[in-house]
Design a protein around this motif. Structure first.
Motif, mmCIF file in Angstrom:
data_model
loop_
_atom_site.group_PDB
_atom_site.id
_atom_site.type_symbol
_atom_site.label_atom_id
_atom_site.label_comp_id
_atom_site.label_asym_id
_atom_site.label_seq_id
_atom_site.Cartn_x
_atom_site.Cartn_y
_atom_site.Cartn_z
ATOM 1 N N ALA A 1 9.660 -6.378 4.979
ATOM 2 C CA ALA A 1 8.822 -5.217 5.282
ATOM 3 C C ALA A 1 8.790 -4.924 6.782
ATOM 4 O O ALA A 1 8.759 -5.843 7.597
ATOM 5 C CB ALA A 1 7.410 -5.473 4.774
ATOM 6 N N PHE A 2 8.821 -3.623 7.114
ATOM 7 C CA PHE A 2 8.798 -3.275 8.542
ATOM 8 C C PHE A 2 7.565 -2.432 8.873
ATOM 9 O O PHE A 2 7.590 -1.593 9.768
ATOM 10 C CB PHE A 2 10.085 -2.558 8.955
ATOM 11 N N CYS A 3 6.479 -2.673 8.136
ATOM 12 C CA CYS A 3 5.249 -1.892 8.356
ATOM 13 C C CYS A 3 4.737 -2.011 9.796
ATOM 14 O O CYS A 3 4.161 -1.060 10.330
ATOM 15 C CB CYS A 3 4.144 -2.376 7.417
ATOM 16 N N HIS A 4 4.945 -3.187 10.413
ATOM 17 C CA HIS A 4 4.396 -3.400 11.763
ATOM 18 C C HIS A 4 4.923 -2.371 12.757
ATOM 19 O O HIS A 4 4.296 -2.136 13.779
ATOM 20 C CB HIS A 4 4.711 -4.819 12.245
ATOM 21 N N ASP A 5 6.068 -1.764 12.444
ATOM 22 C CA ASP A 5 6.669 -0.792 13.359
ATOM 23 C C ASP A 5 6.720 0.605 12.755
ATOM 24 O O ASP A 5 7.478 1.451 13.226
ATOM 25 C CB ASP A 5 8.101 -1.228 13.686
ATOM 26 N N CYS A 6 5.953 0.859 11.710
ATOM 27 C CA CYS A 6 6.072 2.138 10.998
ATOM 28 C C CYS A 6 5.309 3.243 11.732
ATOM 29 O O CYS A 6 4.082 3.219 11.818
ATOM 30 C CB CYS A 6 5.561 1.990 9.570
ATOM 31 N N THR A 7 6.055 4.213 12.241
ATOM 32 C CA THR A 7 5.464 5.265 13.073
ATOM 33 C C THR A 7 5.524 6.626 12.370
ATOM 34 O O THR A 7 5.440 7.662 13.012
ATOM 35 C CB THR A 7 6.248 5.351 14.402
ATOM 36 N N ARG A 8 5.674 6.620 11.027
ATOM 37 C CA ARG A 8 5.934 7.859 10.284
ATOM 38 C C ARG A 8 4.713 8.444 9.584
ATOM 39 O O ARG A 8 3.993 7.747 8.867
ATOM 40 C CB ARG A 8 7.003 7.610 9.207
ATOM 41 N N ALA A 9 4.543 9.741 9.764
ATOM 42 C CA ALA A 9 3.558 10.497 8.982
ATOM 43 C C ALA A 9 4.338 11.384 8.024
ATOM 44 O O ALA A 9 5.486 11.755 8.298
ATOM 45 C CB ALA A 9 2.709 11.351 9.915
ATOM 46 N N ARG A 10 3.720 11.716 6.900
ATOM 47 C CA ARG A 10 4.398 12.570 5.910
ATOM 48 C C ARG A 10 3.521 13.759 5.565
ATOM 49 O O ARG A 10 2.336 13.602 5.260
ATOM 50 C CB ARG A 10 4.697 11.761 4.647
ATOM 51 N N LEU A 11 4.147 14.933 5.602
ATOM 52 C CA LEU A 11 3.445 16.158 5.241
ATOM 53 C C LEU A 11 3.999 16.589 3.884
ATOM 54 O O LEU A 11 5.190 16.880 3.756
ATOM 55 C CB LEU A 11 3.724 17.230 6.301
ATOM 56 N N THR B 1 -0.184 8.901 5.227
ATOM 57 C CA THR B 1 0.177 7.982 6.302
ATOM 58 C C THR B 1 0.990 6.796 5.788
ATOM 59 O O THR B 1 1.288 5.878 6.538
ATOM 60 C CB THR B 1 -1.085 7.488 7.037
ATOM 61 N N CYS B 2 1.363 6.835 4.492
ATOM 62 C CA CYS B 2 2.218 5.789 3.928
ATOM 63 C C CYS B 2 2.906 6.339 2.685
ATOM 64 O O CYS B 2 2.310 7.110 1.928
ATOM 65 C CB CYS B 2 1.389 4.551 3.578
ATOM 66 N N LEU B 3 4.139 5.914 2.479
ATOM 67 C CA LEU B 3 4.917 6.335 1.311
ATOM 68 C C LEU B 3 4.258 5.880 0.009
ATOM 69 O O LEU B 3 4.475 6.449 -1.049
ATOM 70 C CB LEU B 3 6.319 5.722 1.446
ATOM 71 N N PHE B 4 3.448 4.836 0.109
ATOM 72 C CA PHE B 4 2.851 4.268 -1.100
ATOM 73 C C PHE B 4 1.362 4.603 -1.210
ATOM 74 O O PHE B 4 0.635 3.961 -1.952
ATOM 75 C CB PHE B 4 3.060 2.748 -1.102
ATOM 76 N N ALA B 5 0.934 5.596 -0.479
ATOM 77 C CA ALA B 5 -0.477 5.981 -0.514
ATOM 78 C C ALA B 5 -0.781 6.725 -1.816
ATOM 79 O O ALA B 5 0.116 7.197 -2.503
ATOM 80 C CB ALA B 5 -0.767 6.888 0.674
ATOM 81 N N GLN C 1 -7.369 6.101 12.168
ATOM 82 C CA GLN C 1 -7.981 5.148 11.236
ATOM 83 C C GLN C 1 -6.955 4.588 10.236
ATOM 84 O O GLN C 1 -7.296 3.897 9.295
ATOM 85 C CB GLN C 1 -9.194 5.774 10.543
ATOM 86 N N ARG C 2 -5.692 4.854 10.469
ATOM 87 C CA ARG C 2 -4.629 4.371 9.562
ATOM 88 C C ARG C 2 -4.440 2.849 9.687
ATOM 89 O O ARG C 2 -4.350 2.314 10.787
ATOM 90 C CB ARG C 2 -3.321 5.069 9.952
ATOM 91 N N SER C 3 -4.377 2.200 8.525
ATOM 92 C CA SER C 3 -4.106 0.758 8.566
ATOM 93 C C SER C 3 -3.066 0.360 7.514
ATOM 94 O O SER C 3 -2.890 -0.820 7.224
ATOM 95 C CB SER C 3 -5.399 -0.029 8.349
ATOM 96 N N ASP C 4 -2.353 1.337 6.941
ATOM 97 C CA ASP C 4 -1.419 1.084 5.840
ATOM 98 C C ASP C 4 -0.378 0.017 6.176
ATOM 99 O O ASP C 4 0.182 0.004 7.265
ATOM 100 C CB ASP C 4 -0.645 2.369 5.495
ATOM 101 N N HIS C 5 -0.117 -0.844 5.200
ATOM 102 C CA HIS C 5 0.978 -1.819 5.329
ATOM 103 C C HIS C 5 1.377 -2.288 3.928
ATOM 104 O O HIS C 5 1.558 -3.488 3.689
ATOM 105 C CB HIS C 5 0.589 -2.974 6.246
ATOM 106 N N TYR C 6 1.567 -1.320 3.044
ATOM 107 C CA TYR C 6 1.809 -1.639 1.637
ATOM 108 C C TYR C 6 2.959 -2.620 1.419
ATOM 109 O O TYR C 6 2.851 -3.554 0.620
ATOM 110 C CB TYR C 6 2.086 -0.345 0.829
ATOM 111 N N SER C 7 4.066 -2.423 2.124
ATOM 112 C CA SER C 7 5.248 -3.258 1.851
ATOM 113 C C SER C 7 5.022 -4.726 2.182
ATOM 114 O O SER C 7 5.741 -5.594 1.700
ATOM 115 C CB SER C 7 6.474 -2.717 2.592
ATOM 116 N N GLU C 8 3.997 -5.000 3.001
ATOM 117 C CA GLU C 8 3.678 -6.404 3.288
ATOM 118 C C GLU C 8 2.849 -7.019 2.164
ATOM 119 O O GLU C 8 2.660 -8.227 2.112
ATOM 120 C CB GLU C 8 2.915 -6.508 4.619
HETATM 121 FE FE1 SF4 Z 1 5.289 2.515 6.516
HETATM 122 FE FE2 SF4 Z 1 3.853 2.351 4.287
HETATM 123 FE FE3 SF4 Z 1 6.481 1.860 4.236
HETATM 124 FE FE4 SF4 Z 1 4.807 0.113 5.408
HETATM 125 S S1 SF4 Z 1 4.867 0.635 3.249
HETATM 126 S S2 SF4 Z 1 6.773 0.859 6.223
HETATM 127 S S3 SF4 Z 1 3.280 1.534 6.281
HETATM 128 S S4 SF4 Z 1 5.503 3.836 4.709
#
Ligand code: SF4
Ligand code: SAM
Ligand code: SF4
Length: 368
Positions: free
Chosen positions: A291-301, A309-313, A342-349
């Motif tokens: 998982a590379f959540c620690h470096d995830c700088t992506r927003a999705r519209l 704020t996460c692909l798995f939201a 306030q984003r704290s997403d880290h689903y892949s972890e």
């Molecule tokens: Fe980013 Fe969410 Fe994927 Fe982690 S799980 S890398 S926070 S989109």
């Protein structure tokens, strides 16, 4: 049979209310322009914009045919953000630190006059990295116009060079030769460096890994092998179907020797590898096994203007409402900044077989 859970049933009302309250409480306070960071210190640097939830493919890992059938209800046109609305929102994102915008979907080339949107986004700034991910079906027709409109480069998804395997993966009997024509047209138009995305699903197309590497070696195009992910709730994902990036690298390296290469920048999702003989590079995207959540700088519209704020939201924030209520850019900037901070997403972890079954937004809606 898997079914799609409507967004209104998926999202958490409590979370929506919490976000809305935070945004309302921030009203009146000016939001400074410039970079912002989330709760884990990750800057907002990339924006992925889904321009349609429709697609002309039914890839087995993304829009399985038994779920996205003839009677599937896609979003009505009025629900979609217009090009003017997308551009306005994108400009505010750029003011908050976004340097890279990727158009996606669904299939972005199905959106009428997409090149016009590219032109409007390009006007935001010459230094913006403006890219698009496509299944390539319409690329041969559109490549030159996209380049002329100001697109920087493209990523083309291609899951096999073997025609029968490719037709089975896209599940609409689309021939691989047409996608290869699209790739050639994009390269001729100068939409380079061109990336080719291959999602690897064990038993479905993993026999195509080495032929794919071999075919594109020496062309300047960069193949990225992507671990199959549990996006959405309809693709029947199982951990056993994932071919770990380590195995992909070992399989290629056994015949085409590879050496690791350094990342280009913080937040680069692909781990880079170079051919030892200097004939180019490949990447692996190990979202499941590393998982590379620690470096995830992506927003999705999303297509209808919700910020995820996460692909798995499962819950997004409705920016379209702010735009259509006649608010100024300052209100938009404040809302985006509040949501990002306030984003704290880290689903892949946190992923397990159990979380994979939890309800999530479909990839074709949120944008890959
Ligand atoms: Fe980013 Fe969410 Fe994927 Fe982690 S799980 S890398 S926070 S989109
Ligand atoms: N239709 C365009 C395309 O296919 O390139 C853009 C949208 S698609 C959702 C974006 C990317 O997500 C594609 O490269 C696709 O292969 C990838 N993708 C879709 N479902 C996936 C999954 N379950 N796991 C990993 N990648 C996936
Ligand atoms: Fe369509 Fe892309 Fe999903 Fe395939 S991966 S079904 S081409 S949106």
């Amino acid at each position: 049979m898997a079914t799609i859970i409507p967004l209104r049933d998926l999202r958490s009302d409590a979370r929506e209310t919490e976000l809305a309250t935070l945004v309302r409480d921030a009203a009146g306070q000016p939001e400074a322009a410039g970079p912002i960071e989330d709760m884990r210190g990750r800057p907002l640097a990339d924006l992925r914009i889904s321009v349609t939830d429709r697609c002309n493919f039914r890839c087995v890992y993304c829009m399985p045919k038994d779920v996205f059938g003839r009677d599937h209800a896609f979003l009505p046109h009025a629900a979609l953000l217009t090009f003017e609305e997308i551009t306005r929102v994108a400009r505010v994102f750029v003011g908050l630190g976004v340097r890279k915008i990727r158009l996606t979907g669904g299939e972005p080339l199905l959106r009428r006059r997409i090149e016009h949107l590219v032109e409007m986004l390009r006007a935001i700034g010459d230094d913006l990295d403006l890219t698009l991910t496509t299944n390539g079906a319409l690329l041969a027709r559109k490549a030159r116009d996209l380049k002329a409109a100001g697109l920087s480069r493209v990523t083309v998804s291609l899951d096999s060079l073997d025609d029968a395997t490719f037709r089975a993966m896209n599940d609409v009997d689309f021939p691989v030769a047409s996608v290869l024509e699209g790739i050639d047209a994009a390269a001729m138009a100068g939409l380079t460096p061109l990336k080719v995305n291959m999602v690897v699903k064990r038993g479905a197309n993993d026999a195509s890994i080495v032929p794919m590497a071999r075919h594109f070696r020496g062309t300047g195009h960069i193949v990225r092998f992507i671990e199959y992910m549990d996006v959405g709730a309809t693709n029947g994902w199982r951990m056993d179907d994932v071919v770990p990036a380590r195995e992909i690298i070992a399989r290629i390296g056994a015949t085409l020797p590879l050496a690791p290469a350094d990342p280009h920048y913080r937040g680069e999702v692909a781990e880079r590898w170079r051919y030892a003989d200097g004939s180019g590079e490949i990447g692996v995207i190990a979202s499941v096994t590393q998982a590379f959540c620690h470096d995830c700088t992506r927003a999705r519209l999303s297509t209808e203007g919700r910020l995820f704020t996460c692909l798995f939201a499962n819950t997004g924030f409705d920016l379209r409402e702010i735009v259509r209520a006649g608010n100024d850019d300052e209100a938009l900037r404040r809302a985006i900044a509040v949501v990002w901070r306030q984003r704290s997403d880290h689903y892949s972890e946190l992923r397990t077989e159990a979380t994979a079954k939890s309800p999530k937004i479909e990839m074709s809606y949120i944008g890959g």
